[in-house]
Structure formats: C-alpha cells, structure tokens
Design an enzyme around this catalytic site. Structure first.
Site, PDB file in Angstrom:
ATOM      1  N   ARG B 113      65.945  21.629  14.223  1.00 41.47           N
ATOM      2  CA  ARG B 113      66.083  21.833  14.201  1.00 41.47           C
ATOM      3  C   ARG B 113      66.793  22.494  13.137  1.00 41.47           C
ATOM      4  O   ARG B 113      66.581  23.628  11.908  1.00 41.47           O
ATOM      5  CB  ARG B 113      65.480  23.442  15.730  1.00 41.47           C
ATOM      6  CG  ARG B 113      67.238  23.354  15.589  1.00 41.47           C
ATOM      7  CD  ARG B 113      66.510  23.814  17.018  1.00 41.47           C
ATOM      8  NE  ARG B 113      67.902  23.893  17.981  1.00 41.47           N
ATOM      9  CZ  ARG B 113      68.355  23.373  18.738  1.00 41.47           C
ATOM     10  NH1 ARG B 113      68.295  22.462  18.628  1.00 41.47           N
ATOM     11  NH2 ARG B 113      69.732  23.620  19.108  1.00 41.47           N
ATOM     12  N   LYS B 126      80.278  19.499  13.560  1.00 42.51           N
ATOM     13  CA  LYS B 126      78.662  20.274  13.166  1.00 42.51           C
ATOM     14  C   LYS B 126      79.129  21.456  11.820  1.00 42.51           C
ATOM     15  O   LYS B 126      79.060  21.016  10.735  1.00 42.51           O
ATOM     16  CB  LYS B 126      78.504  21.078  14.000  1.00 42.51           C
ATOM     17  CG  LYS B 126      76.969  21.231  14.439  1.00 42.51           C
ATOM     18  CD  LYS B 126      76.415  21.698  15.649  1.00 42.51           C
ATOM     19  CE  LYS B 126      75.541  21.018  15.713  1.00 42.51           C
ATOM     20  NZ  LYS B 126      74.833  22.141  16.970  1.00 42.51           N
ATOM     21  N   CYS B 210      75.673  49.245  19.620  1.00 46.05           N
ATOM     22  CA  CYS B 210      76.038  47.695  19.286  1.00 46.05           C
ATOM     23  C   CYS B 210      74.992  47.042  20.755  1.00 46.05           C
ATOM     24  O   CYS B 210      74.504  47.658  21.335  1.00 46.05           O
ATOM     25  CB  CYS B 210      78.171  47.850  20.152  1.00 46.05           C
ATOM     26  SG  CYS B 210      77.862  47.500  21.609  1.00 46.05           S
ATOM     27  N   CYS B 227      69.216  26.203  24.955  1.00 41.47           N
ATOM     28  CA  CYS B 227      67.831  25.440  24.493  1.00 41.47           C
ATOM     29  C   CYS B 227      68.117  24.352  25.209  1.00 41.47           C
ATOM     30  O   CYS B 227      66.577  24.004  25.150  1.00 41.47           O
ATOM     31  CB  CYS B 227      68.400  26.017  23.062  1.00 41.47           C
ATOM     32  SG  CYS B 227      69.485  25.283  22.006  1.00 41.47           S
ATOM     33  N   CYS B 410      70.795  17.230  37.270  1.00 37.61           N
ATOM     34  CA  CYS B 410      69.611  18.161  36.940  1.00 37.61           C
ATOM     35  C   CYS B 410      69.945  17.863  35.535  1.00 37.61           C
ATOM     36  O   CYS B 410      70.520  16.262  34.811  1.00 37.61           O
ATOM     37  CB  CYS B 410      70.417  19.286  37.408  1.00 37.61           C
ATOM     38  SG  CYS B 410      72.350  19.307  36.300  1.00 37.61           S
TER      39      CYS B 410
END
Lengths: 103, 446
Positions: B113, B126, B210, B227, B410
């Site tokens: 994405r 990044k 706000c 995400c 997990c």
C-alpha cells in the site's frame, strides 16, 4: 420498549403495541460497530421522545460488544454531529462512528 | 493485437513530433519582439506554468493559489499508507517545503500500500526513502527529513514552523497527540485513518472543534488495533490519503481571509464495502465542545504535552501520558519472556504453546499441536479457562508430573503479554511456568 424492526420497510411513526406513539429510525453502523453488530444498517422503532442516549442503551442491550464503544463513538443524525441528548424524530438517519486507527 | 502493434509503431514518431514542437516553442520565445515584457502577477516561472498547467487551469485554483502552495510549509507525520499519497501528491503539486516525520524503517509488509517506497528501500529509514521519492517526483521541493517519532520534546518546534500539519500515521495515539500539539500551537491539522475498507478524514481548524471534540474518549484496549492486526486494503489509505492531499491543496491555495468560512466543517468517511461503496460526510459542531478535555473553556484536563519518549503505537504510554480518563491496561506486573530461539531448545513434551491470536491469523501460518484461544476469550470466558486448565494438567500428566512451560504467543507480543499475565495468576496452583514470546509471529517471520 424500542425494538429492531426486521426490515428496512418497517412502518413509520404510529401507535406501538402499548398504544404509545413510536418513531422509526435508520441506524448506520461504521467500522468497529459494524464488526460487532455484524451489520451496516438496521431499522429501529423507538418510543417517541427517545434520545440518542436511549438508542445507545438499546443497541448495547442487543449487541453486548458495543458496550466498550459507549462514550467512544461520535453520533450523527442526518449527517450532522449530535450529542447524546438529541431527541430522535421519525425517519432520522443515525450514524454511529467509532474513531479508527490504521493507515 | 494488430491495432496495438500499429499504435506501438506510431510511438517513436509521436515522441519525435513532441520534441520538434518544444524546439519550435523555445525558438519563438527567444525570438519574441523585444518590446514584449512579460509579467506574472503571482510570480510563477515558465517552468511552473508548464509543470502545473493542468492544476492552474482548474477553476477556483489559479495562479495565486499555486503561488500560495509554492510558499507553503507542510509537516506530514507518517510516511506510510496515508503518507504515500499525501507526500507524493503534495510534492507533485508544488508545495514549497515538506517536513516528513517517521521513525519506522521500510518493511516488506508496507509495500502492498505504500507506493512511495519500493523493494530496494526495504530496511531504509522511511522518512529518508520518502524524501528520495519526493526528489524524484519534483526536485524543486525542499524536504526536511525527521527520521524519528514525535514526542513532547520535539513536536512543538516542528509544528510551529509550518502552515499546516497532516497526520498520516496508523496510530490512534499519534492522532490524539498531534491533534493536541496543533491545538496548543494554533495550527490547522488534517487527520485521517484507514482500516479494513473504511476511512475517515477531517481538517480541524484552530477556530473550530478538534479531534478530541469529536472523539473525546479513545477506545478501550480490546478495540484498539493497528493495521498490522486488522489489515487494510491498499487502495483504502490511498483514497483517504488522496483526500487529505486534496483538502491540503485547497486549504493552502485558498485566500487566507476566506479559509475559515470553508474549511474545518466536516468529517468525511469513506466506506469501501462493495455494497456501500462511497463517501459520507458528517457536519462537525460549530464550536469547540465544552466537554472536550482540551478545548473546554472552564476545565481543560489536558493543559500541556507531557514529556514522552515515543508514541509509536504505544497505548500504554499514551494512556498514562495524554489521556487522563483512559482506563488502565488490564493486568499489571512483570511477565516472563521466552524467545523463539530459546523455545526451540526446550523439550517439546514439556511445552504447551498457546496461540492467542484470532482464528483468521491461523489460516496463514500456525504451529501444529498448539492450544488455540483468542486472548479476549481466554481472559473472559470461564469455559475456555476450564479448557486450558485441563490441557495444562493433561500435559503435566503426560510428562510424568514434571514442570511444564506454558508459552503464549500472538502477532506482535502485546496480546500474549496480557494472556501470560492472566495465565500466571490463573495457573499459579499448577505445576507450570508461564511465559510469552516478545515480538510474536512478526519476530518469528523476521
């Protein structure tokens, strides 16, 4: 007592089973509230004079998972932000909008 | 097929024709009459006129808007799913100065994405990868690279220098934090989020309500997801990030005197479910809300940005730092940890591996013989608790009454920590030790 009408074609304002007048509203679920309720749209019949707070209580009663979203979601009636004392009118479209993360 | 071949055959001649056209144009300018004195009221160069021709031609977005965009400084927090379209489009549109904040490195799982980054950039910072992309798109844009997370120590300085802030991270904590910082600094902020197939975006102007006015209380832990765990289809952050960029261009391009009338009025929601595909909007309240912890005129509970090291998806920190009313994370205290390497060295007969992920994650990759129970059910469901107790006792019996290691894991190591805290107490009478695997499946796959 308010209840979820089964179809989107539910009757509008009129006498309920107890003789009390009712209003019918369309509830739109977004994000987590959609996941928890398992639906995007639902028609609810409420007693006349019911507020968004009253509706919230009924929703939590039906979908236990929504309890955690109490006080968290923004509520909009007819595409306008409202607080929890908003009195709902027949034909109102009520949106439940949890904040979402992710990007 | 025949047509395609013909078209391809035409291509060289089209290119040649274009080159010829440009040469002629340049000649015309060079040989124009000396008495032709040009003036651009907005101070746009010939290159500006050529590069931005298509946006200059948009009614309502002309030369003066372009000049305002060119002179603008924008801070973009997050150079990922939302940040990719935001940074790419704003650079392309000629925003003069872009600040890019991101403490993450580019990961393989970003690439579905985050089109600003490429396979070659995996492992790179990044913010730096994004800056390189900006330079490729429009070398005229000045980029300030901030390869770190925002904190109370640095945020006010970064925000103070710009005209507009765009919050484009995947972290809810960051949204509240950036909202607060912008409010303290009196700066407009465009906040967005994209999750699953849904998105939200709004511009919050200093004079109006706000993000906290809209969402006074962050969701409890069980509803907080990033995400990594919840998933997102790539086009969704692109839709939402593109809307952020659109709002930004229109806001920056607008006459400052009229901005207040137009912007900061709506929350826009994108619904990407196939049967509901479309946009909705909700009108924000006219004014700041009295119940807002930040905007309340009488008793704001948030009066300053308290110092913090990092806000990267760290809700525990967020809860203690910024939100007075947030509930505590259930189960406190230390939990034993066990790495995948150490786990491999254990006697398999004496290990009970507990997979506390949601079932859908097991469809991707799972370990045979693990006890599978979603963390929420483990903590709340009496039947599930009885089931795991029985499982532990059986394991102890199979290995001749020796001590068993109960190891929870997990996706990323957050839920397993909660599970292990619970199990540590729940199984304290049993002949077992409880630990969890930090980093979870993410570290296993790394």
């Amino acid at each position: 007592m308010g209840d979820a009408a089964d179809s989107g074609a539910a009757a509008g304002g009129g006498p309920a089973r107890g003789g009390k007048r009712t209003v019918t509203v369309k509830v739109l679920y977004f994000a987590r509230s959609r996941e928890v309720s398992g639906r995007a749209l639902e028609t609810w019949r409420l007693e006349e004079g019911a507020t968004t707070k009253d509706l919230e209580e009924k929703l939590v009663h039906k979908y236990e998972g929504l309890k955690e979203l109490t006080g968290v979601c923004a509520w909009a009636v007819n595409e306008e932000y409202v607080d929890d004392s908003q009195v709902l009118a027949d034909g109102d479209e009520v949106a439940i909008i949890p904040p979402i993360s992710g990007g | 097929m025949q047509i395609l071949r013909q078209f391809r055959a035409c291509e060289p001649s089209i290119t040649e024709a274009r080159q010829g056209e440009e040469k002629t144009k340049k000649k015309q300018i060079a040989s124009a009459a000396p008495w032709l004195r040009e003036t651009s009221d907005a101070g746009l160069s010939h290159e500006d006129l050529a590069r931005f021709a298509r946006q200059l031609a948009v009614p309502g977005f002309g030369a003066h808007a372009q000049a305002r965009v060119r002179d603008a400084k924008v801070l973009v927090v997050g150079a990922g799913g939302l940040g990719s379209p935001v940074i790419g489009l704003l650079a392309a549109a000629g925003v003069g100065r872009l600040g890019v904040v991101d403490g993450d490195d580019v990961e393989l799982s970003n690439l579905h994405r985050q089109l600003l980054h490429s396979e070659a950039e995996v492992g790179a910072r990044k913010a730096e990868s994004a800056a390189r992309a900006v330079k490729r798109i429009n070398s005229g844009v000045k980029v300030d690279v901030y390869p770190f997370y925002l904190s109370a120590r640095n945020v006010m300085q970064l925000v103070a220098e710009v005209d507009l802030v765009i919050e484009a991270t995947d972290s809810l904590a960051s949204k509240y934090f950036v909202n607060d910082a912008c409010r303290f600094a009196g700066k407009p902020v465009i906040l967005a989020a994209a999750q699953g197939v849904e998105g939200q975006v709004a511009l919050y102007a200093p004079h109006g309500p706000c993000y906290r006015c809209m969402f006074p209380q962050p969701p409890p832990r069980s509803h907080r997801t990033t995400c990594q765990e919840d998933g997102v289809l790539g086009p969704v952050p692109y839709m939402v990030g593109s809307l952020q960029a659109l709002l930004a261009l229109q806001y920056l391009g607008a006459d400052p005197a009229t901005r207040q009338e137009v912007f900061g009025k709506f929350l826009h929601m994108f619904d990407g479910a196939p049967e509901h595909l479309g946009m909705r909007r909700v009108k924000l309240p006219e004014n700041r809300r009295k119940i807002c912890a930040l905007c309340s005129p009488t008793a704001p509970t948030i009066q300053s940005l308290r110092d913090s090291a990092s806000f990267a998806n760290d809700f525990e920190l967020f809860a203690t730092c910024n939100v007075v009313t947030a509930g505590a994370v259930p189960g406190e205290g230390k939990v034993a940890t066990l790495s995948w390497d150490k786990l491999q060295g254990l006697d398999p007969k004496r290990v009970l591996l507990v997979d506390v992920r949601e079932a859908r994650f097991r469809e991707m990759l799972r370990f045979e013989g693990s006890h599978n129970i979603f963390v929420d059910a483990l903590v709340a469901d009496k039947g599930e608790q009885a089931r795991i107790l029985e499982c532990v006792r059986k394991q102890v019996a199979t290995c001749g009454g020796r001590r068993v290691d109960v190891v929870a894991f997990c996706n990323r190591g957050n839920d397993s920590k909660i599970a292990a805290r619970f199990l540590d107490t729940f199984l304290k009478e049993e002949n077992c030790s409880v630990a969890h695997v930090p980093g979870g499946m993410a570290s296993y796959l790394d």
